[in-house]
Write a protein that holds these residues in place. Structure first.
Motif, mmCIF file in Angstrom:
data_model
loop_
_atom_site.group_PDB
_atom_site.id
_atom_site.type_symbol
_atom_site.label_atom_id
_atom_site.label_comp_id
_atom_site.label_asym_id
_atom_site.label_seq_id
_atom_site.Cartn_x
_atom_site.Cartn_y
_atom_site.Cartn_z
ATOM 1 N N UNK A 146 101.636 77.256 7.459
ATOM 2 C CA UNK A 146 100.247 77.553 7.118
ATOM 3 C C UNK A 146 99.589 76.420 6.364
ATOM 4 N N UNK A 147 100.285 75.858 5.396
ATOM 5 C CA UNK A 147 99.736 74.720 4.632
ATOM 6 C C UNK A 147 99.562 73.502 5.523
ATOM 7 N N UNK A 148 100.510 73.269 6.411
ATOM 8 C CA UNK A 148 100.422 72.120 7.324
ATOM 9 C C UNK A 148 99.232 72.282 8.268
ATOM 10 N N UNK A 149 99.039 73.502 8.806
ATOM 11 C CA UNK A 149 97.909 73.764 9.694
ATOM 12 C C UNK A 149 96.586 73.502 8.974
ATOM 13 N N UNK A 150 96.449 74.006 7.747
ATOM 14 C CA UNK A 150 95.205 73.820 7.004
ATOM 15 C C UNK A 150 94.945 72.348 6.706
ATOM 16 N N UNK A 151 95.979 71.600 6.374
ATOM 17 C CA UNK A 151 95.818 70.164 6.127
ATOM 18 C C UNK A 151 95.353 69.456 7.395
ATOM 19 N N UNK A 152 95.925 69.827 8.546
ATOM 20 C CA UNK A 152 95.525 69.220 9.816
ATOM 21 C C UNK A 152 94.076 69.543 10.162
ATOM 22 N N UNK A 153 93.645 70.757 9.865
ATOM 23 C CA UNK A 153 92.262 71.158 10.137
ATOM 24 C C UNK A 153 91.304 70.283 9.349
ATOM 25 N N UNK A 154 91.617 70.010 8.099
ATOM 26 C CA UNK A 154 90.736 69.166 7.280
ATOM 27 C C UNK A 154 90.654 67.740 7.795
#
Length: 77
Positions: free
Chosen positions: A62-70
């Protein structure tokens, strides 16, 4: 953000004509070099958020996905 989440979320939903059931709000806080992600939830009555709460995003994926989105230059899913 916790003090004003209801106002902020309600304004976003109304301004962009978003179905509240289709939206999640995510907050990013920095403490030194560390990123802390939080997901905000609300029970909605029309476009008014009620019973707002926050929970940390603890899973690595989840944290990795959010970082990629940014970091993306195109809209995320």
């Amino acid at each position: 953000m916790s003090k004003n989440f209801e106002t902020f979320a309600g304004q976003i939903v109304r301004e962009f004509r978003i179905n509240p059931a289709d939206v999640d709000f995510v907050e990013l806080r920095f403490e030194g070099d560390e990123r802390h992600w939080y997901r905000w939830h609300a029970q909605w009555v029309g476009s008014a958020p009620m019973e707002c709460r926050v929970e940390p995003v603890t899973g690595e994926s989840g944290r990795r996905y959010l970082a990629e989105v940014l970091e993306r230059t195109v809209q995320a899913a």
